[in-house]
Design an enzyme around this catalytic site. Structure first.
Site, PDB file in Angstrom:
ATOM      1  N   LYS A 174     -42.840  42.114 -22.261  1.00 52.12           N
ATOM      2  CA  LYS A 174     -41.821  42.404 -21.094  1.00 52.12           C
ATOM      3  C   LYS A 174     -41.842  41.015 -20.285  1.00 52.12           C
ATOM      4  O   LYS A 174     -42.501  40.495 -19.863  1.00 52.12           O
ATOM      5  CB  LYS A 174     -42.644  43.295 -20.017  1.00 52.12           C
ATOM      6  CG  LYS A 174     -41.513  43.868 -19.103  1.00 52.12           C
ATOM      7  CD  LYS A 174     -41.904  44.362 -18.116  1.00 52.12           C
ATOM      8  CE  LYS A 174     -42.062  43.504 -16.835  1.00 52.12           C
ATOM      9  NZ  LYS A 174     -40.753  43.058 -16.262  1.00 52.12           N
ATOM     10  N   GLU A 249     -53.119  35.178 -15.647  1.00 49.44           N
ATOM     11  CA  GLU A 249     -52.822  33.920 -15.231  1.00 49.44           C
ATOM     12  C   GLU A 249     -52.142  33.937 -13.954  1.00 49.44           C
ATOM     13  O   GLU A 249     -50.954  34.468 -14.188  1.00 49.44           O
ATOM     14  CB  GLU A 249     -52.219  33.101 -16.139  1.00 49.44           C
ATOM     15  CG  GLU A 249     -52.962  32.473 -17.369  1.00 49.44           C
ATOM     16  CD  GLU A 249     -52.320  32.147 -18.825  1.00 49.44           C
ATOM     17  OE1 GLU A 249     -51.367  31.502 -18.651  1.00 49.44           O
ATOM     18  OE2 GLU A 249     -52.820  32.596 -19.728  1.00 49.44           O
ATOM     19  N   CYS A 283     -46.818  27.381 -10.905  1.00 47.95           N
ATOM     20  CA  CYS A 283     -48.029  27.922 -10.505  1.00 47.95           C
ATOM     21  C   CYS A 283     -49.055  26.834 -10.014  1.00 47.95           C
ATOM     22  O   CYS A 283     -49.626  26.847  -9.191  1.00 47.95           O
ATOM     23  CB  CYS A 283     -48.690  29.157 -11.640  1.00 47.95           C
ATOM     24  SG  CYS A 283     -48.759  27.996 -13.107  1.00 47.95           S
ATOM     25  N   GLU A 384     -49.431  31.140  -1.317  1.00 53.85           N
ATOM     26  CA  GLU A 384     -48.414  30.635  -2.203  1.00 53.85           C
ATOM     27  C   GLU A 384     -47.176  30.833  -1.704  1.00 53.85           C
ATOM     28  O   GLU A 384     -46.548  32.093  -1.934  1.00 53.85           O
ATOM     29  CB  GLU A 384     -48.837  31.051  -3.569  1.00 53.85           C
ATOM     30  CG  GLU A 384     -47.869  30.535  -4.541  1.00 53.85           C
ATOM     31  CD  GLU A 384     -48.326  31.210  -6.114  1.00 53.85           C
ATOM     32  OE1 GLU A 384     -47.944  32.365  -6.151  1.00 53.85           O
ATOM     33  OE2 GLU A 384     -48.100  30.544  -7.008  1.00 53.85           O
TER      34      GLU A 384
HETATM   35  P1  NAD Z   1     -44.604  38.735 -10.557  1.00 50.18           P
HETATM   36  O1  NAD Z   1     -45.948  38.949 -10.351  1.00 50.18           O
HETATM   37  O2  NAD Z   1     -43.785  39.350  -9.608  1.00 50.18           O
HETATM   38  O3  NAD Z   1     -44.054  39.149 -11.880  1.00 50.18           O
HETATM   39  C1  NAD Z   1     -44.642  38.791 -13.057  1.00 50.18           C
HETATM   40  C2  NAD Z   1     -44.408  39.857 -14.059  1.00 50.18           C
HETATM   41  O4  NAD Z   1     -45.171  41.006 -14.023  1.00 50.18           O
HETATM   42  C3  NAD Z   1     -42.781  40.365 -14.236  1.00 50.18           C
HETATM   43  O5  NAD Z   1     -42.426  40.535 -15.688  1.00 50.18           O
HETATM   44  C4  NAD Z   1     -42.960  41.490 -13.370  1.00 50.18           C
HETATM   45  O6  NAD Z   1     -41.941  42.389 -13.931  1.00 50.18           O
HETATM   46  C5  NAD Z   1     -44.082  42.155 -13.926  1.00 50.18           C
HETATM   47  N1  NAD Z   1     -44.805  43.062 -13.045  1.00 50.18           N
HETATM   48  C6  NAD Z   1     -44.529  43.179 -11.596  1.00 50.18           C
HETATM   49  N2  NAD Z   1     -45.263  44.301 -11.067  1.00 50.18           N
HETATM   50  C7  NAD Z   1     -45.836  44.816 -11.998  1.00 50.18           C
HETATM   51  C8  NAD Z   1     -46.818  45.850 -12.079  1.00 50.18           C
HETATM   52  N3  NAD Z   1     -46.907  46.570 -11.108  1.00 50.18           N
HETATM   53  N4  NAD Z   1     -47.169  46.036 -13.323  1.00 50.18           N
HETATM   54  C9  NAD Z   1     -46.935  45.426 -14.429  1.00 50.18           C
HETATM   55  N5  NAD Z   1     -46.002  44.412 -14.302  1.00 50.18           N
HETATM   56  C10 NAD Z   1     -45.537  44.317 -13.044  1.00 50.18           C
HETATM   57  O7  NAD Z   1     -44.510  37.043 -10.623  1.00 50.18           O
HETATM   58  P2  NAD Z   1     -42.942  36.402 -10.647  1.00 50.18           P
HETATM   59  O8  NAD Z   1     -42.445  36.418  -9.134  1.00 50.18           O
HETATM   60  O9  NAD Z   1     -42.348  36.705 -11.858  1.00 50.18           O
HETATM   61  O10 NAD Z   1     -43.910  34.840 -10.906  1.00 50.18           O
HETATM   62  C11 NAD Z   1     -44.281  34.247 -10.062  1.00 50.18           C
HETATM   63  C12 NAD Z   1     -45.739  34.247 -10.170  1.00 50.18           C
HETATM   64  O11 NAD Z   1     -46.281  33.797 -11.145  1.00 50.18           O
HETATM   65  C13 NAD Z   1     -46.711  33.095  -9.001  1.00 50.18           C
HETATM   66  O12 NAD Z   1     -47.404  33.608  -8.345  1.00 50.18           O
HETATM   67  C14 NAD Z   1     -46.868  32.001  -9.999  1.00 50.18           C
HETATM   68  O13 NAD Z   1     -48.114  31.362  -9.440  1.00 50.18           O
HETATM   69  C15 NAD Z   1     -47.428  32.900 -11.136  1.00 50.18           C
HETATM   70  N6  NAD Z   1     -47.379  32.069 -12.220  1.00 50.18           N
HETATM   71  C16 NAD Z   1     -48.742  31.917 -12.816  1.00 50.18           C
HETATM   72  C17 NAD Z   1     -49.028  30.822 -13.933  1.00 50.18           C
HETATM   73  C18 NAD Z   1     -50.306  30.814 -14.438  1.00 50.18           C
HETATM   74  O14 NAD Z   1     -50.489  30.154 -15.545  1.00 50.18           O
HETATM   75  N7  NAD Z   1     -51.335  30.837 -13.758  1.00 50.18           N
HETATM   76  C19 NAD Z   1     -47.587  30.652 -14.600  1.00 50.18           C
HETATM   77  C20 NAD Z   1     -46.583  30.895 -14.189  1.00 50.18           C
HETATM   78  C21 NAD Z   1     -46.369  31.630 -13.165  1.00 50.18           C
END
Ligand code: NAD
Length: 490
Positions: A174, A249, A283, A384
């Protein structure tokens, strides 16, 4: 206008709900693609297909060397389509063409790395007591639910799909609902190279529906998320029901420590790169800059002078150094944090506003922003923001630098700038974070494990660790002298 569909069991499909989602170019606010918007029913179908395909053995029992060939072909095709992919990434996410170029190269490298790695020796044998041969083998874990964010849409897809596929798993994938374009292109490549139907399935749609189905469905053996810490918390709770294996992650608020004996110009350069690369939507961004007292004023002045000169603009303008934020909603969240910082009493010494001139009026641009006079309790220091907002704090000595660096719920990355090698290693060893740097920032290699301490996640992606996340470990004990054991007398 691109029309994006899901890919399930080797077929391109619309959602059963027939809903669609606009995909918006954040540089101009215009819709440039439409994606079908899946629901939990679509996810359920994809999971059942992935389960059946895994159990059939068509992929899981294929010799590793044969599976590797598919992955090498995917890497080649990513490179062949480099120009198309990097342009689409820039339209979809807003990042600069230069940034997108790195993501495309790294995505190809990731497939190539895991194609090679899976053909290398694995497993162990043990010299145990008795006429027994003991050994350990690695096996694919099963059906993998892979969920990724919007900040590096193609690269994060590669980080998850490549090791999961190499290990012999089947996949339900997804992408973020905001950035499904390059993931869809990757699935076209997967189709072109002829990976058997049902091995890799793409389901688009909202996290609360599609993501939640992936997290709760008992047919899924592994959930691997890259996303925010709150989403990680939700997935952990959802996975508890079936004790599903998870890797997370998550977010960060990473410290970048600058000592007075550092190469000053290099420290400034890397500190700017650490926070403003990717418009701060990274991130591991170095969002908390900690500077030794004796050079603090000089550092702030130079940093602000340089930050003001960063060329903000549309991602596809070759002159642009920093692109927009990914969406209007995210831009509003970043601007809210800037207001919060001012209300908390921090000094806003650079930026802090939406950039709306010279044709940028419709995009989601925020100027490089700097806060000083911050204290550790402030929300802008602890949370963040995921945007181009740096907080610069001063420290007295090594001990205070370490204390401030670790004074966060996160533990993703951290960096130290100094010309004293022993001090660099002393400090790095005390930093509670999974990705650390000395006199540099934002280095990352597919060979090296990626992940965080504390609330920045569980497990490690990339490298050999990243492959193990998608494997089960089995011990096999073989009796070499088969005769009655006589444990019970009668
Ligand atoms: P997000 O958590 O909102 O979404 C990430 C994914 O999770 C999306 O595909 C989203 O649709 C899905 N999602 C959201 N709610 C969900 C739920 N309840 N159940 C299952 N899936 C769900 O994050 P974002 O806004 O897309 O990305 C930014 C975040 O990602 C930041 O916090 C960033 O630090 C983190 N990030 C971490 C890494 C790492 O390697 N540690 C890398 C890139 C981004």
């Amino acid at each position: 206008m691109l029309n994006l569909r899901m890919y399930i069991n080797g077929e391109w499909r619309d959602s059963t709900s027939k809903g669609t989602q606009d995909v918006i170019n954040p540089s101009n606010g215009e819709v440039f693609a439409k994606a079908t918007s899946g629901n939990s029913e679509d996810a359920k179908v994809a999971i059942e297909i992935a389960r059946r395909t895994f159990d059939s053995g068509i992929w899981s029992e294929m010799p590793n060397s044969e599976r590797a060939l598919y992955l090498f072909k995917i890497a080649d095709k990513i490179e062949e389509k480099r120009e198309e992919l990097l342009r689409l990434e820039t339209f979809d996410n807003g990042k600069t063409l230069r940034e997108s170029g790195y993501d495309v190269s790294d995505a190809a490298a990731c497939f190539r790395y895991y194609a090679g790695l899976i053909t290398k020796p694995d497993g162990q044998t043990y010299n145990v007591p008795g006429p027994v041969q003991a050994m350990v083998v690695q096996e694919p874990i099963g059906v993998c639910g892979l969920i990724v964010p919007w900040n590096h849409p193609l690269l994060m897809s590669a980080w998850k799909i490549a090791p999961a596929l190499a290990a012999g798993n089947t996949i339900v994938f997804k992408p973020s609902e905001m950035t499904p374009v390059t993931a869809t292109k990757l699935f076209e490549i997967i189709e072109e190279v002829g990976i058997p139907d049902g091995v890799v399935n793409l389901v688009m749609g909202p996290g609360r529906e599609v993501g939640n189905e992936i997290a709760t469905n008992p047919l899924v053996d592994k959930i691997s998320l890259i996303g925010g810490t709150n989403t990680g918390r939700h997935i952990m709770r959802a996975a508890a029901e079936n004790i599903t294996n998870i890797s997370l992650e998550l977010g960060g608020k990473s410290p970048n420590i600058i000592f007075s004996d550092a190469n000053f110009e290099a420290a400034i350069d890397y500190a700017l790169y650490g926070i403003y690369f990717g418009t701060g939507q990274v991130c591991s961004a170095g969002s908390r800059i900690l500077v030794e007292e004796s050079i603090y004023q000089q550092f702030v002045e130079k940093f602000v002078e340089r930050a003001k000169k960063i060329r903000v603009g549309a991602g596809d303008n070759p002159n642009t150094e920093m692109g927009p934020l990914v969406s209007q909603e995210h831009m509003e969240s970043v601007l809210d944090y800037i207001k919060i910082g001012q209300q908390e009493g921090a000094s806003l010494v650079c930026g802090g506003y939406r950039v709306e001139k010279d044709g940028l009026e419709k995009g989601y641009f925020v100027a490089p922003t700097v806060f000083t006079d911050v204290t550790s309790e402030m929300r802008i220091v602890q949370e963040e923001i995921f945007g181009p907002v740096a907080v610069i704090q001063s420290f007295r000595d090594e001990q205070e630098a370490i204390y401030l660096a670790n004074n966060t719920k996160y533990g993703l990355a951290g960096s130290v700038f100094t010309n004293d090698g022993a001090k660099a290693l002393r400090v790095i060893k005390k930093i509670r974070a999974g990705i650390t740097y000395v006199n540099t920032y934002h280095l990352g290699f597919v060979e090296a494990p990626w992940g965080g301490y504390k609330q920045s996640g569980i497990g490690r992606g990339l490298g050999t660790f990243g492959l193990q996340e998608f494997q089960e470990t089995k011990q096999i004990n073989i009796n070499l002298q088969v005769e009655p054991i006589g444990w019970f007398e009668n």
